[in-house]
Design a protein around this motif. Structure first.
Motif, PDB file in Angstrom:
ATOM      1  N   VAL A  27       0.841  -1.208   0.000  1.00 21.19           N
ATOM      2  CA  VAL A  27       0.000   0.000   0.000  1.00 21.19           C
ATOM      3  C   VAL A  27       0.874   1.255   0.000  1.00 21.19           C
ATOM      4  O   VAL A  27       0.634   2.204  -0.751  1.00 21.19           O
ATOM      5  N   ILE A  28       1.905   1.261   0.825  1.00 21.21           N
ATOM      6  CA  ILE A  28       2.799   2.417   0.923  1.00 21.21           C
ATOM      7  C   ILE A  28       3.501   2.672  -0.405  1.00 21.21           C
ATOM      8  O   ILE A  28       3.563   3.806  -0.897  1.00 21.21           O
ATOM      9  N   ASP A  29       4.029   1.620  -1.013  1.00 19.00           N
ATOM     10  CA  ASP A  29       4.836   1.782  -2.226  1.00 19.00           C
ATOM     11  C   ASP A  29       4.015   2.081  -3.466  1.00 19.00           C
ATOM     12  O   ASP A  29       4.541   2.629  -4.436  1.00 19.00           O
ATOM     13  N   THR A  30       2.737   1.702  -3.475  1.00 18.47           N
ATOM     14  CA  THR A  30       1.899   1.953  -4.649  1.00 18.47           C
ATOM     15  C   THR A  30       1.007   3.178  -4.477  1.00 18.47           C
ATOM     16  O   THR A  30       0.220   3.494  -5.367  1.00 18.47           O
ATOM     17  N   ALA A  31       1.113   3.857  -3.340  1.00 16.41           N
ATOM     18  CA  ALA A  31       0.272   5.037  -3.094  1.00 16.41           C
ATOM     19  C   ALA A  31       0.583   6.120  -4.112  1.00 16.41           C
ATOM     20  O   ALA A  31       1.731   6.303  -4.531  1.00 16.41           O
ATOM     21  N   PHE A  32      -0.449   6.857  -4.516  1.00 12.19           N
ATOM     22  CA  PHE A  32      -0.275   7.968  -5.460  1.00 12.19           C
ATOM     23  C   PHE A  32       0.497   9.110  -4.812  1.00 12.19           C
ATOM     24  O   PHE A  32       1.333   9.755  -5.442  1.00 12.19           O
ATOM     25  N   ASP A  33       0.232   9.367  -3.541  1.00  8.96           N
ATOM     26  CA  ASP A  33       0.880  10.462  -2.823  1.00  8.96           C
ATOM     27  C   ASP A  33       2.189  10.003  -2.208  1.00  8.96           C
ATOM     28  O   ASP A  33       2.369   8.825  -1.852  1.00  8.96           O
ATOM     29  N   GLY A  34       3.097  10.972  -2.047  1.00  8.86           N
ATOM     30  CA  GLY A  34       4.326  10.691  -1.335  1.00  8.86           C
ATOM     31  C   GLY A  34       4.032  10.481   0.142  1.00  8.86           C
ATOM     32  O   GLY A  34       3.222  11.204   0.732  1.00  8.86           O
ATOM     33  N   ILE A  35       4.677   9.491   0.755  1.00  9.16           N
ATOM     34  CA  ILE A  35       4.514   9.226   2.185  1.00  9.16           C
ATOM     35  C   ILE A  35       5.904   9.209   2.813  1.00  9.16           C
ATOM     36  O   ILE A  35       6.783   8.454   2.397  1.00  9.16           O
ATOM     37  N   ILE A  36       6.088  10.084   3.792  1.00 10.90           N
ATOM     38  CA  ILE A  36       7.389  10.230   4.453  1.00 10.90           C
ATOM     39  C   ILE A  36       7.169  10.189   5.961  1.00 10.90           C
ATOM     40  O   ILE A  36       6.294  10.883   6.481  1.00 10.90           O
ATOM     41  N   THR A  37       7.956   9.383   6.645  1.00  9.82           N
ATOM     42  CA  THR A  37       7.902   9.319   8.107  1.00  9.82           C
ATOM     43  C   THR A  37       9.237   9.776   8.677  1.00  9.82           C
ATOM     44  O   THR A  37      10.305   9.462   8.129  1.00  9.82           O
ATOM     45  N   MET A  38       9.179  10.540   9.768  1.00  8.29           N
ATOM     46  CA  MET A  38      10.398  10.978  10.435  1.00  8.29           C
ATOM     47  C   MET A  38      10.236  10.820  11.937  1.00  8.29           C
ATOM     48  O   MET A  38       9.114  10.713  12.456  1.00  8.29           O
ATOM     49  N   ASN A  39      11.356  10.825  12.679  1.00  6.04           N
ATOM     50  CA  ASN A  39      11.309  10.763  14.132  1.00  6.04           C
ATOM     51  C   ASN A  39      11.411  12.162  14.726  1.00  6.04           C
ATOM     52  O   ASN A  39      11.466  13.158  13.985  1.00  6.04           O
ATOM     53  N   VAL A  40      11.480  12.246  16.066  1.00  6.98           N
ATOM     54  CA  VAL A  40      11.504  13.558  16.718  1.00  6.98           C
ATOM     55  C   VAL A  40      12.809  14.306  16.437  1.00  6.98           C
ATOM     56  O   VAL A  40      12.886  15.520  16.615  1.00  6.98           O
ATOM     57  N   SER A  41      13.821  13.581  15.993  1.00 10.97           N
ATOM     58  CA  SER A  41      15.089  14.225  15.622  1.00 10.97           C
ATOM     59  C   SER A  41      15.078  14.698  14.176  1.00 10.97           C
ATOM     60  O   SER A  41      16.098  15.137  13.648  1.00 10.97           O
ATOM     61  N   GLN A  42      13.916  14.590  13.520  1.00 11.86           N
ATOM     62  CA  GLN A  42      13.697  15.020  12.146  1.00 11.86           C
ATOM     63  C   GLN A  42      14.462  14.170  11.131  1.00 11.86           C
ATOM     64  O   GLN A  42      14.723  14.609  10.019  1.00 11.86           O
ATOM     65  N   GLU A  43      14.794  12.944  11.526  1.00 13.93           N
ATOM     66  CA  GLU A  43      15.455  12.014  10.604  1.00 13.93           C
ATOM     67  C   GLU A  43      14.409  11.212   9.855  1.00 13.93           C
ATOM     68  O   GLU A  43      13.435  10.722  10.444  1.00 13.93           O
ATOM     69  N   ILE A 121       2.163   9.487  15.685  1.00 15.43           N
ATOM     70  CA  ILE A 121       1.824   8.229  16.331  1.00 15.43           C
ATOM     71  C   ILE A 121       3.036   7.735  17.098  1.00 15.43           C
ATOM     72  O   ILE A 121       4.186   7.995  16.709  1.00 15.43           O
ATOM     73  N   LYS A 122       2.801   7.040  18.207  1.00 15.55           N
ATOM     74  CA  LYS A 122       3.902   6.461  18.971  1.00 15.55           C
ATOM     75  C   LYS A 122       4.123   5.022  18.532  1.00 15.55           C
ATOM     76  O   LYS A 122       3.189   4.227  18.460  1.00 15.55           O
ATOM     77  N   VAL A 123       5.378   4.708  18.221  1.00 12.76           N
ATOM     78  CA  VAL A 123       5.775   3.365  17.822  1.00 12.76           C
ATOM     79  C   VAL A 123       6.835   2.889  18.805  1.00 12.76           C
ATOM     80  O   VAL A 123       7.905   3.491  18.901  1.00 12.76           O
ATOM     81  N   ASN A 124       6.489   1.839  19.562  1.00 14.08           N
ATOM     82  CA  ASN A 124       7.384   1.328  20.603  1.00 14.08           C
ATOM     83  C   ASN A 124       7.806   2.430  21.573  1.00 14.08           C
ATOM     84  O   ASN A 124       8.956   2.516  22.004  1.00 14.08           O
ATOM     85  N   GLY A 125       6.854   3.293  21.895  1.00  9.11           N
ATOM     86  CA  GLY A 125       7.100   4.363  22.843  1.00  9.11           C
ATOM     87  C   GLY A 125       7.751   5.597  22.270  1.00  9.11           C
ATOM     88  O   GLY A 125       7.926   6.594  22.978  1.00  9.11           O
ATOM     89  N   ASN A 126       8.117   5.583  20.991  1.00 10.32           N
ATOM     90  CA  ASN A 126       8.770   6.719  20.343  1.00 10.32           C
ATOM     91  C   ASN A 126       7.815   7.430  19.388  1.00 10.32           C
ATOM     92  O   ASN A 126       7.094   6.774  18.627  1.00 10.32           O
TER      93      ASN A 126
END
Length: 310
Positions: A27-43, A121-126
């Motif tokens: 689903v992520i790779d075939t999505a029409f829109d760009g999807i970008i996830t980052m952490n609190v350090s902006q990585e 969203i929090k993932v494993n507490g992060n």
């Protein structure tokens, strides 16, 4: 008490987890829109195929790098504070009806407009932030193209009456707020019907184009020259009182008399213009200022043409 899981049940559970993971990745790779996830350090943690196409980076080039690499320089310094504010806010996401349009930057350094929604969203507490991004540069370009068509005269390339009316309303608002003086000039090419009837409409078009080019060159960048209709033109002169408008009009009138246009049969044609000038006052509105300039132009006609009147 020991609770055991049958091996076949464990395999089935693992299979379902793998299927869910594959489905999510698909689903992520075939999505029409760009999807970008980052952490609190902006990585950057996730960068899907659509994001690669939008920004020009491969995922392996950008994952682990700061999200600010995808922003124009002027927005980078404030992004950390914005992220922290969003992290501490009760808002979980911005819904699709509230998409925000901002500027982004491709790998080649070019800026372009995007629409973006952000969720956390929090993932494993992060805490993680996910942005859904849509490149709207083609849409914006198309809208600008339509706006240009709506507001531009095809023959001369000047703005048309529709645009003039909008700008005139803006000038009146500035006058009411700041008492900024301005004038309106009304132009009419003398005996233009005779030129059309004698030499044809193609030659008439050349006359209109020559007038447009010459008059625009003699006006300031802040002035607006528009085709009002047929052989009539109109100009707005900001920060100008009547005496200055009359001088500008006279300069244009004199230059027009020196223009020579060739007909389809290579006959030499000269032409003149009558010009009316009016300064906006507290008693005026959008109709009266145009009417005053128009009446002044007709006085110039009645006084023998090829002259300026107020």
């Amino acid at each position: 008490m020991i609770i055991g899981i049958h091996m076949s049940d464990k395999q089935q559970l693992q299979s379902e987890v793998n299927n869910d993971s594959n489905r999510f990745s698909s689903v992520i790779d075939t999505a029409f829109d760009g999807i970008i996830t980052m952490n609190v350090s902006q990585e950057i943690l996730l960068f899907n195929h659509a994001a690669e196409n939008i920004f020009g980076y491969k995922a392996e080039e950008i994952i682990g790098k700061p999200i600010t690499m995808l922003m124009p320089q002027k927005f980078r310094a404030s992004h950390a504070a914005y992220t922290k504010q969003f992290e501490n806010s009760p808002m979980q996401s911005r819904d699709m009806l509230s998409r925000v349009m901002i500027s982004a930057m491709r790998k080649d350094g070019s800026d372009f407009p995007i629409e973006i929604t952000i969720s956390k969203i929090k993932v494993n507490g992060n805490m993680e932030f996910t942005a859904i991004i849509r490149d709207v540069s083609h849409r914006i370009a198309y809208i600008e193209h339509l706006q240009k068509q709506i507001n531009t005269d095809n023959l001369t390339g000047l703005k048309n009456r529709n645009y003039f009316d909008m700008q005139l309303q803006d000038m009146i608002q500035k006058f009411n707020r700041f008492s900024e003086p301005f004038c309106v000039l009304m132009f009419d090419l003398d005996k233009f019907k005779t030129i059309n009837d004698t030499y044809g409409h193609l030659t008439g078009d050349k006359v209109i184009q020559e007038f447009s080019t010459t008059a625009k060159l003699l006006l300031r960048e802040v002035d607006l020259l528009a085709r009002y209709g047929g052989e009539e033109f109109v100009a707005i002169l900001p920060n100008t009182q009547l005496a200055g408008a009359m001088e500008t009009a006279e300069r244009i009138r004199k230059r027009i008399t020196k223009i020579m246009v060739l007909s389809q049969k290579h006959e030499s044609i000269t032409f003149t213009v009558s010009i009316g000038a009016a300064e906006f006052t507290k008693q005026d509105d959008i109709k009266t200022i145009v009417s005053n300039a128009d009446e002044a132009m007709y006085r110039a006609k009645h006084q023998g043409r090829n002259r300026v009147s107020d």
